[in-house]
Write a protein that holds these residues in place. Structure first.
Motif, PDB file in Angstrom:
ATOM      1  N   LYS A   3      -9.845  41.083  18.388  1.00  0.00           N
ATOM      2  CA  LYS A   3      -8.480  41.072  18.916  1.00  0.00           C
ATOM      3  C   LYS A   3      -7.511  41.504  17.813  1.00  0.00           C
ATOM      4  N   CYS A  10       0.203  47.698  18.421  1.00  0.00           N
ATOM      5  CA  CYS A  10      -0.417  47.426  19.713  1.00  0.00           C
ATOM      6  C   CYS A  10      -1.483  48.475  20.012  1.00  0.00           C
ATOM      7  N   CYS A  12      -2.376  49.629  22.726  1.00  0.00           N
ATOM      8  CA  CYS A  12      -2.054  50.492  23.869  1.00  0.00           C
ATOM      9  C   CYS A  12      -1.423  51.809  23.430  1.00  0.00           C
ATOM     10  N   SER A  14       1.728  52.140  22.081  1.00  0.00           N
ATOM     11  CA  SER A  14       3.181  52.198  22.261  1.00  0.00           C
ATOM     12  C   SER A  14       3.926  52.355  20.939  1.00  0.00           C
ATOM     13  N   TYR A  18       1.961  44.315  18.378  1.00  0.00           N
ATOM     14  CA  TYR A  18       1.213  43.710  19.479  1.00  0.00           C
ATOM     15  C   TYR A  18       1.969  42.535  20.092  1.00  0.00           C
ATOM     16  N   CYS A  21       4.542  43.660  22.547  1.00  0.00           N
ATOM     17  CA  CYS A  21       4.115  44.590  23.599  1.00  0.00           C
ATOM     18  C   CYS A  21       3.139  43.910  24.577  1.00  0.00           C
ATOM     19  N   CYS A  22       1.876  43.887  24.239  1.00  0.00           N
ATOM     20  CA  CYS A  22       0.846  43.434  25.180  1.00  0.00           C
ATOM     21  C   CYS A  22       0.361  42.003  24.975  1.00  0.00           C
ATOM     22  N   LYS A  25       1.103  39.537  27.958  1.00  0.00           N
ATOM     23  CA  LYS A  25       0.281  39.890  29.121  1.00  0.00           C
ATOM     24  C   LYS A  25      -1.168  39.451  28.897  1.00  0.00           C
ATOM     25  N   ASP A  26      -1.690  39.689  27.687  1.00  0.00           N
ATOM     26  CA  ASP A  26      -3.063  39.308  27.380  1.00  0.00           C
ATOM     27  C   ASP A  26      -3.232  37.790  27.384  1.00  0.00           C
TER      28      ASP A  26
END
Length: 59
Positions: A3, A10, A12, A14, A18, A21-22, A25-26
């Motif tokens: 992780k 991040c 993803c 972007s 991290y 950003c995500c 959500k994670d």
């Protein structure tokens, strides 16, 4: 793959950290998965309590 850390870029793509950003959500997805696993374990334990370990009843 491990992780990403909170301050790592991040994955993803972007360009943001991290944590901005995500990560939220994670964390939400991980929490939902843990709740589902706990509910399934509780249901299995309740079934064993009612029927006993050797009841032969399958689901």
């Amino acid at each position: 793959m491990s992780k990403p850390g909170r301050n790592d870029p991040c994955p993803c793509g972007s360009g943001q950290k991290y944590k901005r950003c995500c990560l939220p959500k994670d964390q939400q997805a991980e929490s939902a998965a843990l709740k589902a696993a706990a509910a399934q374990a509780a249901e299995a334990a309740a079934h064993e309590h009612v029927h006993g370990p050797d009841c032969g009843h399958s689901h």
